[in-house]
Design an enzyme around this catalytic site. Structure first.
Site, PDB file in Angstrom:
ATOM      1  CE  LYS A 111      23.696  35.648  -4.916  1.00  0.00           C
ATOM      2  NZ  LYS A 111      22.364  36.247  -4.800  1.00  0.00           N
ATOM      3  CE  LYS A 194      28.491  37.751   0.222  1.00  0.00           C
ATOM      4  NZ  LYS A 194      28.035  38.563  -0.827  1.00  0.00           N
ATOM      5  CE  LYS A 197      19.426  37.286   2.817  1.00  0.00           C
ATOM      6  NZ  LYS A 197      19.556  38.135   1.614  1.00  0.00           N
TER       7      LYS A 197
HETATM    8  P1  TYM Z   1      21.340  40.771   0.188  1.00  0.00           P
HETATM    9  O1  TYM Z   1      19.938  40.312   0.352  1.00  0.00           O
HETATM   10  O2  TYM Z   1      22.377  39.790  -0.196  1.00  0.00           O
HETATM   11  O3  TYM Z   1      21.833  41.435   1.536  1.00  0.00           O
HETATM   12  C1  TYM Z   1      21.070  42.453   2.162  1.00  0.00           C
HETATM   13  C2  TYM Z   1      22.002  43.485   2.758  1.00  0.00           C
HETATM   14  O4  TYM Z   1      22.882  42.875   3.691  1.00  0.00           O
HETATM   15  C3  TYM Z   1      24.224  43.159   3.348  1.00  0.00           C
HETATM   16  N1  TYM Z   1      25.047  41.987   3.664  1.00  0.00           N
HETATM   17  C4  TYM Z   1      26.100  42.014   4.477  1.00  0.00           C
HETATM   18  N2  TYM Z   1      26.676  43.008   5.187  1.00  0.00           N
HETATM   19  C5  TYM Z   1      27.747  42.700   5.933  1.00  0.00           C
HETATM   20  N3  TYM Z   1      28.267  41.440   6.011  1.00  0.00           N
HETATM   21  C6  TYM Z   1      27.729  40.418   5.313  1.00  0.00           C
HETATM   22  N4  TYM Z   1      28.244  39.203   5.402  1.00  0.00           N
HETATM   23  C7  TYM Z   1      26.597  40.686   4.507  1.00  0.00           C
HETATM   24  N5  TYM Z   1      25.816  39.921   3.691  1.00  0.00           N
HETATM   25  C8  TYM Z   1      24.884  40.731   3.189  1.00  0.00           C
HETATM   26  C9  TYM Z   1      24.219  43.440   1.873  1.00  0.00           C
HETATM   27  O5  TYM Z   1      25.320  44.224   1.487  1.00  0.00           O
HETATM   28  C10 TYM Z   1      22.894  44.156   1.702  1.00  0.00           C
HETATM   29  O6  TYM Z   1      23.020  45.526   2.002  1.00  0.00           O
HETATM   30  N6  TYM Z   1      21.480  43.117  -4.180  1.00  0.00           N
HETATM   31  C11 TYM Z   1      21.104  43.270  -2.783  1.00  0.00           C
HETATM   32  C12 TYM Z   1      19.645  43.604  -2.590  1.00  0.00           C
HETATM   33  C13 TYM Z   1      19.163  44.774  -3.367  1.00  0.00           C
HETATM   34  C14 TYM Z   1      19.426  46.140  -3.114  1.00  0.00           C
HETATM   35  C15 TYM Z   1      18.696  46.871  -4.085  1.00  0.00           C
HETATM   36  C16 TYM Z   1      20.187  46.806  -2.165  1.00  0.00           C
HETATM   37  C17 TYM Z   1      18.326  44.721  -4.456  1.00  0.00           C
HETATM   38  N7  TYM Z   1      18.055  45.988  -4.867  1.00  0.00           N
HETATM   39  C18 TYM Z   1      18.741  48.258  -4.143  1.00  0.00           C
HETATM   40  C19 TYM Z   1      20.234  48.195  -2.227  1.00  0.00           C
HETATM   41  C20 TYM Z   1      19.509  48.905  -3.191  1.00  0.00           C
HETATM   42  C21 TYM Z   1      21.396  41.968  -2.084  1.00  0.00           C
HETATM   43  O7  TYM Z   1      21.532  40.938  -2.675  1.00  0.00           O
HETATM   44  O8  TYM Z   1      21.387  42.043  -0.765  1.00  0.00           O
END
Ligand code: TYM
Length: 332
Positions: A111, A194, A197
Site C-alpha cells: 500500500k 488479488k 477495492k
Molecule cells: P479488507 O477491508 O481489505 O477486506 C475485508 C475482508 O475481505 C477479505 N478479502 C478477500 N478475500 C478473498 N479474496 C480477495 N480478493 C479479498 N480481498 C479482501 C479480507 O481478507 C478481509 O477478510 N485489515 C482488514 C480489516 C480488519 C479486520 C480487523 C479483519 C480490520 N480489523 C480485525 C479482521 C479482524 C482489511 O483490510 O480487510
C-alpha cells in the site's frame, strides 16, 4: 461460547472477494459463536477518504453484512470509531509491537508503494489497531480472506508479548478462520493480482452494486487463456485466470473445485463464462439488491449501528479495565 470478531474497511467498491473470502463466512458462524462484525472506518482513513463517502461507505458495509445474512439482533454490527476501546488499546499495542515486526508487513509495503516516506503513520501502525479490534473483546476466532493471515500472526505476537511482558494471561492467541473455495479471489483482469477495492480498473472486480448487465459484461471481458477447462485441479496449475474463475464458481455453488471441473471438463470459456454469469447473478445479485434497498433508509442502518456500538462497548469495558490495571494506569 467462543467469540468471533471480523471487520471490513469502508473504503468503497465492496466486491465479490470481500463476499466470498469473508462476509459470506460471517453468516454461518452465527450458529456456533457470539459474533462481532465491524465496519473499520479508522482503518479506512489510513489512506485518504472523502468524509461524505466514508460515512456512506460505513453504512454500506453494515448493509452488506445484513444483506448477506448477518442478523443484527443476534450478532453485533457497529462502526469501529464509535467504540473508544479500539483506539485506546491500539495505543497500548503500539507500545508492545516492535518496529521490526511492522517492517515485515507485506500489506504496508504494497500500500505504501515506492514512496514510503509519504505513507501515513496510521498505515504503518495499521496492524496494532487490528490487533486491538480483536483483543478488546478477547475474541478467539477471526474469519478473513487469505490476505489477512500475516496480520493475524502479528496479533498473536502482540498478545503473546503483552502476556509475557506483564506476566499475565490477559489475551488469547487468536485463530484465523480462512475457509471456502475462494479465500483469495483474483482480479478479473490479471490473475496474478488479488481482486481489490483500490484497483483503478472497474473491470477487475464484481461489486455489490453491479447489476446483471455489468456482472455479465465484466465476466465476458474477464481475462482467460485459450485452452478448455481441464479434468483435474492439477490441470489448473499455471493457469491463474482459469483457476480463479473455477474457484469463484465453486464458492458460489458451494461445490469443490474438482466437482466444478467434473461438470465442465473440456468446456471452452465461451460455455463456462455464461454459466458462471448465471450463477453469480442468481447468488450474488440478490445480496447487492438487498444492500441497495437497506441503503435507501440510512436512518434504519444508523439505528442498527448505534445499538451495535452500545453492545460492543459493554463487552469491551471489562477487558479495558483489566488491561489498564495490568499496565499500571491509575483509575480516575
Ligand atoms: P479488507 O477491508 O481489505 O477486506 C475485508 C475482508 O475481505 C477479505 N478479502 C478477500 N478475500 C478473498 N479474496 C480477495 N480478493 C479479498 N480481498 C479482501 C479480507 O481478507 C478481509 O477478510 N485489515 C482488514 C480489516 C480488519 C479486520 C480487523 C479483519 C480490520 N480489523 C480485525 C479482521 C479482524 C482489511 O483490510 O480487510
Amino acid at each position: 461460547m467462543s467469540r468471533i470478531f471480523s471487520g471490513v474497511q469502508p473504503s468503497g467498491n465492496l466486491h465479490l472477494g470481500n463476499y466470498l473470502g469473508a462476509i459470506r463466512n460471517f453468516v454461518g458462524l452465527q450458529e456456533d459463536y457470539e459474533c462481532i462484525y465491524c465496519a473499520v472506518d479508522m482503518h479506512a482513513i489510513t489512506v485518504w477518504q472523502d468524509p461524505a463517502d466514508l460515512r456512506s461507505n460505513t453504512r454500506e458495509v453494515a448493509a452488506a453484512y445484513i444483506a448477506a445474512g448477518v442478523d443484527p439482533k443476534r450478532s453485533i454490527i457497529f462502526a469501529q470509531s464509535t467504540v473508544a476501546a479500539h483506539a485506546e488499546l491500539a495505543w497500548i499495542f503500539n507500545c508492545v509491537a516492535r518496529l521490526g515486526w511492522l517492517n515485515r508487513m507485506t500489506q504496508f509495503k504494497e500500500k505504501a508503494g515506492k514512496n514510503r516516506e509519504n505513507a501515513s503513520v496510521g498505515l504503518y501502525a495499521y496492524p496494532s489497531l487490528m490487533a486491538a479490534d480483536i483483543l478488546a473483546y478477547k475474541a478467539t476466532h477471526v474469519p478473513v480472506g487469505e490476505d489477512q493471515k500475516q496480520h493475524l500472526e502479528l496479533t498473536r505476537d502482540i498478545a503473546q508479548k503483552f502476556n509475557n511482558d506483564y506476566e499475565t494471561e490477559t489475551f488469547p492467541l487468536v485463530e484465523p478462520l480462512i475457509f471456502g473455495a475462494a479465500t483469495r479471489v483474483m482480479s478479473l483482469r490479471d490473475g496474478s493480482k488479488k481482486m481489490s477495492k483500490s484497483d483503478p480498473s472497474d473491470y477487475s472486480r464484481i461489486t455489490f452494486t453491479d447489476d446483471r448487465d455489468s456482472i455479465a459484461k465484466k465476466l465476458r471481458k474477464a481475462r482467460t487463456d485459450a485452452d478448455p477447462l481441464p479434468e483435474t485441479e492439477e490441470g489448473l496449475k499455471g493457469r491463474p485466470e482459469a483457476a480463479n474463475l473455477v474457484g469463484i464458481y465453486a464458492a458460489l455453488a458451494d461445490l469443490s473445485k474438482q466437482a466444478v471441473l467434473d461438470e465442465f471438463a473440456g468446456a471452452a470459456f465461451s460455455t463456462f463464462k455464461p454459466a458462471l454469469t448465471e450463477l453469480a447473478v442468481e447468488k450474488f445479485g440478490p445480496i447487492g439488491e438487498e444492500m441497495k434497498r437497506l441503503m435507501a433508509d440510512p436512518a434504519h442502518v444508523d439505528t442498527i449501528l448505534k445499538e451495535g456500538a452500545e453492545r460492543a462497548a459493554a463487552l469491551a469495558a471489562p477487558v479495558m479495565a483489566e488491561v489498564k490495571e495490568v499496565v499500571g494506569f491509575i483509575r480516575p
